[in-house]
Scaffold this motif. Structure first.
Motif, PDB file in Angstrom:
ATOM      1  N   GLU A  76       0.811  -1.339  -0.185  1.00 28.37           N
ATOM      2  CA  GLU A  76       0.188  -0.054  -0.038  1.00 28.37           C
ATOM      3  C   GLU A  76       0.951   1.128  -0.132  1.00 28.37           C
ATOM      4  O   GLU A  76       0.565   2.464  -0.628  1.00 28.37           O
ATOM      5  CB  GLU A  76      -0.754   0.052   1.296  1.00 28.37           C
ATOM      6  N   ASN A  77       1.887   1.196   0.673  1.00 29.07           N
ATOM      7  CA  ASN A  77       2.836   2.439   0.636  1.00 29.07           C
ATOM      8  C   ASN A  77       3.449   2.532  -0.581  1.00 29.07           C
ATOM      9  O   ASN A  77       3.724   3.790  -1.151  1.00 29.07           O
ATOM     10  CB  ASN A  77       4.037   2.006   1.819  1.00 29.07           C
ATOM     11  N   SER A  79       2.132   1.724  -3.660  1.00 29.10           N
ATOM     12  CA  SER A  79       0.978   2.301  -4.283  1.00 29.10           C
ATOM     13  C   SER A  79       1.091   3.850  -4.051  1.00 29.10           C
ATOM     14  O   SER A  79       0.888   4.699  -5.092  1.00 29.10           O
ATOM     15  CB  SER A  79      -0.330   1.652  -3.966  1.00 29.10           C
ATOM     16  N   ASN A  80       1.117   4.298  -2.817  1.00 31.10           N
ATOM     17  CA  ASN A  80       0.976   5.944  -2.435  1.00 31.10           C
ATOM     18  C   ASN A  80       2.157   6.411  -2.919  1.00 31.10           C
ATOM     19  O   ASN A  80       2.013   7.642  -3.406  1.00 31.10           O
ATOM     20  CB  ASN A  80       0.730   5.795  -1.045  1.00 31.10           C
ATOM     21  N   ASP A  83       1.504   7.338  -6.593  1.00 31.59           N
ATOM     22  CA  ASP A  83       0.441   8.313  -6.712  1.00 31.59           C
ATOM     23  C   ASP A  83       0.810   9.488  -6.339  1.00 31.59           C
ATOM     24  O   ASP A  83       0.322  10.579  -6.743  1.00 31.59           O
ATOM     25  CB  ASP A  83      -0.735   7.812  -5.778  1.00 31.59           C
ATOM     26  N   LEU A  84       2.247   9.930  -5.827  1.00 29.18           N
ATOM     27  CA  LEU A  84       2.557  11.121  -5.368  1.00 29.18           C
ATOM     28  C   LEU A  84       3.087  11.796  -6.492  1.00 29.18           C
ATOM     29  O   LEU A  84       3.511  13.031  -6.712  1.00 29.18           O
ATOM     30  CB  LEU A  84       3.658  10.952  -4.409  1.00 29.18           C
ATOM     31  N   TYR A  97      -3.580  -0.409  -8.343  1.00 27.27           N
ATOM     32  CA  TYR A  97      -3.522  -1.183  -7.125  1.00 27.27           C
ATOM     33  C   TYR A  97      -4.852  -1.704  -6.993  1.00 27.27           C
ATOM     34  O   TYR A  97      -5.542  -0.803  -6.544  1.00 27.27           O
ATOM     35  CB  TYR A  97      -2.674  -0.205  -6.074  1.00 27.27           C
ATOM     36  N   HIS A  99      -6.759  -2.679  -3.764  1.00 27.09           N
ATOM     37  CA  HIS A  99      -6.712  -2.586  -2.579  1.00 27.09           C
ATOM     38  C   HIS A  99      -7.485  -3.994  -1.850  1.00 27.09           C
ATOM     39  O   HIS A  99      -6.936  -4.425  -0.876  1.00 27.09           O
ATOM     40  CB  HIS A  99      -7.538  -1.375  -2.130  1.00 27.09           C
ATOM     41  N   LEU A 154       1.071  10.196   3.267  1.00 28.01           N
ATOM     42  CA  LEU A 154       0.776   9.039   2.996  1.00 28.01           C
ATOM     43  C   LEU A 154       1.682   7.965   3.233  1.00 28.01           C
ATOM     44  O   LEU A 154       1.611   6.763   2.862  1.00 28.01           O
ATOM     45  CB  LEU A 154       0.060   9.020   1.416  1.00 28.01           C
ATOM     46  N   MET A 155       2.915   8.497   3.480  1.00 27.47           N
ATOM     47  CA  MET A 155       3.823   7.401   3.417  1.00 27.47           C
ATOM     48  C   MET A 155       4.069   6.656   4.846  1.00 27.47           C
ATOM     49  O   MET A 155       3.679   7.083   5.870  1.00 27.47           O
ATOM     50  CB  MET A 155       5.345   7.920   3.117  1.00 27.47           C
TER      51      MET A 155
END
Length: 302
Positions: A76-77, A79-80, A83-84, A97, A99, A154-155
């Protein structure tokens, strides 16, 4: 959470489900090529994750899923991080991703080879100038990475990653001093990969890409440099570089390390803090290999 990527059959079943329930560009491409130009291969890896390579038409995609039923905070990290939109030209492209199933899909970079594979072919030829050039290119990419300015909300947070779990209770006075230094000097200021080993780097001509962003955090860029240099030295000299009193490649490897440091800091305002780099190198080396023998040689490279 259902484990998908441990078999070709379940991966194909997942793709069918995806094709029937989504209307994005990936599902459309999948539908166009499903019966005549698609292939699924499970990739053998020594990792906590499962990997599958899916060829759809002319493109190849890498599917990655945590190998246990519970969700992975690391995927998930990752993917975030994608997205940045800060990775730009230094990494691959995320396709999606999922989820619910904890599956992240990226596009495979065609024409790129693992940097370890290229170095493996160069070393027997004794072409140390080319080795040094590749490592200097890496230094420039790392500097670009560490200069990224991002919103880190988000990290993963640094305290959510166990950095020194093997070292904490050790009795070696040098390591105890190093831990105290680490806790005092660690800076949470830079965007770092946190697993910046040769294994996570690809190359094509003079272009380098970095993959696997699962553990990326805001931290201290010296940690990335130490991880990379330890990985590099072990690859170029094997484990013997740390254990033998003399090594036939020692001077060559020392030269490559110094060129890497020179290139990395060539456009930075601050001078390299070799003591911090040395301490971080010792700590992460011991955390990985649990051997005091290795850490005694690190001074020879800086």
């Amino acid at each position: 959470m259902k484990i998908i990527l441990h078999s070709e059959y379940l991966t194909v079943e997942y793709l069918i489900w995806r094709m029937c329930n989504f209307s994005d560009s990936f599902s459309e491409k999948l539908e166009e090529n499903f019966y005549n130009d698609m292939k699924v291969i499970i990739l053998p890896v020594n990792s906590r994750n499962l990997l599958s390579k899916v060829k759809i038409g002319q493109k190849i995609y890498i599917f990655k899923q945590y190998g246990k039923p519970e969700p992975s905070k690391f995927l998930e990290n990752e993917s975030n991080i994608y997205d940045l939109n800060i990775l730009g030209n230094i990494s691959t492209e995320k396709i999606f991703y999922d989820h619910g199933y904890g599956i992240i899909v990226t596009e495979k970079l065609l024409g790129f080879d693992p940097i370890m594979q290229i170095l493996y072919l160069i070393l027997p030829l004794g072409n140390w100038e080319k080795v040094s050039n590749i490592i200097s290119l890496s230094a420039s990419i790392f500097r670009q990475l560490h200069q990224s300015k991002i919103d880190s909300s988000l990290m993963l947070k640094p305290d959510s990653v166990s950095i020194l779990k093997k070292v904490d209770s050790h009795s070696n006075q040098l390591l105890i001093d190093d831990i105290n230094f680490f806790e005092r000097e660690w800076k949470q200021e830079d965007f770092i990969h946190f697993d910046l080993r040769l294994d996570n780097m690809l190359i094509k001509d003079t272009e380098i890409k970095i993959i696997d962003w699962e553990m990326a955090i805001i931290g201290d860029y010296y940690w990335d440099l130490a991880i990379f240099l330890n990985s590099l030295v072990l690859f170029l000299g094997t484990v013997e570089i740390y254990t033998l009193s003399t090594h036939f490649r020692l001077e060559r490897i020392r030269s490559v390390v110094k060129e890497f440091i020179k290139t990395y800091f060539s456009q930075k305002e601050d001078e390299p803090d070799l003591n911090k780099l040395r301490v971080y190198w010792r700590l992460q080396n011991f955390a990985l290999y649990d051997s005091e023998i290795y850490i005694n040689r690190i001074n020879d490279f800086l």
